[in-house]
Scaffold this motif. Structure first.
Motif, PDB file in Angstrom:
ATOM      1  N   ALA A   1     -20.523 -25.984  23.894  1.00 34.24           N
ATOM      2  CA  ALA A   1     -19.244 -25.925  24.614  1.00 34.24           C
ATOM      3  C   ALA A   1     -19.217 -26.970  25.724  1.00 34.24           C
ATOM      4  O   ALA A   1     -20.200 -27.150  26.440  1.00 34.24           O
ATOM      5  CB  ALA A   1     -19.038 -24.531  25.193  1.00 34.24           C
ATOM      6  N   ILE A   2     -18.092 -27.661  25.816  1.00 35.93           N
ATOM      7  CA  ILE A   2     -17.931 -28.634  26.904  1.00 35.93           C
ATOM      8  C   ILE A   2     -16.603 -28.345  27.596  1.00 35.93           C
ATOM      9  O   ILE A   2     -15.729 -27.693  27.022  1.00 35.93           O
ATOM     10  CB  ILE A   2     -17.935 -30.096  26.385  1.00 35.93           C
ATOM     11  CG1 ILE A   2     -16.770 -30.345  25.421  1.00 35.93           C
ATOM     12  CG2 ILE A   2     -19.255 -30.444  25.724  1.00 35.93           C
ATOM     13  CD1 ILE A   2     -16.604 -31.804  25.019  1.00 35.93           C
ATOM     14  N   GLU A   3     -16.471 -28.812  28.829  1.00 36.21           N
ATOM     15  CA  GLU A   3     -15.215 -28.571  29.537  1.00 36.21           C
ATOM     16  C   GLU A   3     -14.484 -29.878  29.777  1.00 36.21           C
ATOM     17  O   GLU A   3     -15.078 -30.871  30.191  1.00 36.21           O
ATOM     18  CB  GLU A   3     -15.483 -27.853  30.851  1.00 36.21           C
ATOM     19  CG  GLU A   3     -14.245 -27.130  31.337  1.00 36.21           C
ATOM     20  CD  GLU A   3     -14.546 -26.074  32.384  1.00 36.21           C
ATOM     21  OE1 GLU A   3     -14.092 -26.268  33.520  1.00 36.21           O
ATOM     22  OE2 GLU A   3     -15.230 -25.089  32.061  1.00 36.21           O
ATOM     23  N   LYS A   4     -13.186 -29.861  29.486  1.00 39.03           N
ATOM     24  CA  LYS A   4     -12.337 -31.036  29.695  1.00 39.03           C
ATOM     25  C   LYS A   4     -11.047 -30.560  30.334  1.00 39.03           C
ATOM     26  O   LYS A   4     -10.333 -29.761  29.722  1.00 39.03           O
ATOM     27  CB  LYS A   4     -12.016 -31.678  28.336  1.00 39.03           C
ATOM     28  CG  LYS A   4     -12.613 -33.044  28.112  1.00 39.03           C
ATOM     29  CD  LYS A   4     -12.122 -33.586  26.790  1.00 39.03           C
ATOM     30  CE  LYS A   4     -12.513 -35.033  26.614  1.00 39.03           C
ATOM     31  NZ  LYS A   4     -12.072 -35.556  25.322  1.00 39.03           N
ATOM     32  N   SER A   5     -10.781 -31.013  31.531  1.00 39.93           N
ATOM     33  CA  SER A   5      -9.568 -30.608  32.267  1.00 39.93           C
ATOM     34  C   SER A   5      -9.358 -29.093  32.247  1.00 39.93           C
ATOM     35  O   SER A   5      -8.263 -28.605  31.975  1.00 39.93           O
ATOM     36  CB  SER A   5      -8.316 -31.269  31.687  1.00 39.93           C
ATOM     37  OG  SER A   5      -8.566 -32.554  31.207  1.00 39.93           O
ATOM     38  N   GLY A   6     -10.443 -28.362  32.509  1.00 38.34           N
ATOM     39  CA  GLY A   6     -10.330 -26.905  32.614  1.00 38.34           C
ATOM     40  C   GLY A   6     -10.253 -26.163  31.298  1.00 38.34           C
ATOM     41  O   GLY A   6     -10.122 -24.944  31.261  1.00 38.34           O
TER      42      GLY A   6
END
Length: 197
Positions: free
Chosen positions: A99-104
């Protein structure tokens, strides 16, 4: 809850809800919580273990340092003692290691690498198929619709767009069972619809 009605189709059991319920992921509402909630990683097909090993180097740059460290220590998958199924490794008790986070919004690092044409493997089929979950039963497979509180917005969007669950996961069903299988499944869905009306 009533007993789940199952339909036997091509030696697989389909929950009736897959044809009746509506669903379209609404990332703006849920922010991809399904990759960070829950108590186990994503279930993996046996052939996917090698796939994950193969894509690791290409996917690694997309992941946070903390997640890369977990991969170094535990590898990309672990065996779930409870059901004997290999699943993606978790970071902590909830986050999938990919899992990665991009702009929330939580996204899949494997899928991002796939979108950038770095890998041909898109993501585990169990993630691609969600909200359908497959359970192995001796010689057959049961496909069930998994209702989850965090997916309420997806049900609302599905209703609005009139998209049944099976249609939402078309790509994943074709990927797992083939084009012809899906075409016949669509015919079954139409038959069930007509029967109802």
């Amino acid at each position: 809850k009533n007993a789940v009605e199952m339909i036997l189709f091509k030696e697989k059991l389909f929950s009736e809800a897959i044809f009746k319920e509506h669903f379209v992921c609404d990332l703006s509402a849920c922010n991809g919580k399904c990759c960070v909630e829950g108590d186990t990683g994503a279930p993996l097909e046996p052939f996917e273990l090698a796939e994950l090993e193969n894509v690791l180097d290409a996917v690694r740059p997309y992941l946070s340092e903390a997640h890369q460290e977990v991969l170094d220590v535990n590898g990309p998958f672990t065996l779930d003692e409870d059901d004997g199924v290999f699943k993606t490794t978790l970071h902590g008790s909830k986050h999938c290691v990919f899992a990665i986070e991009k702009s929330g919004v939580t996204l899949c690092g494997i899928e991002e690498a796939h979108n950038d044409k770095k890998v041909t493997f898109r993501k585990p089929i169990s993630c691609h198929l969600y909200p359908i979950r497959i359970t192995k039963l001796n010689d057959t497979e049961a496909l069930n619709y998994e209702e989850w509180e965090i997916c309420k917005a997806a049900c609302a969007l599905g209703e609005k767009l009139k998209t049944p669950v099976y249609a939402f996961v078309k790509d994943a069903l074709v990927r797992k069972y083939g084009e012809e299988f899906f075409d016949e499944l669509e015919q079954l869905a139409e038959y069930l619809n007509n029967e109802k009306s």
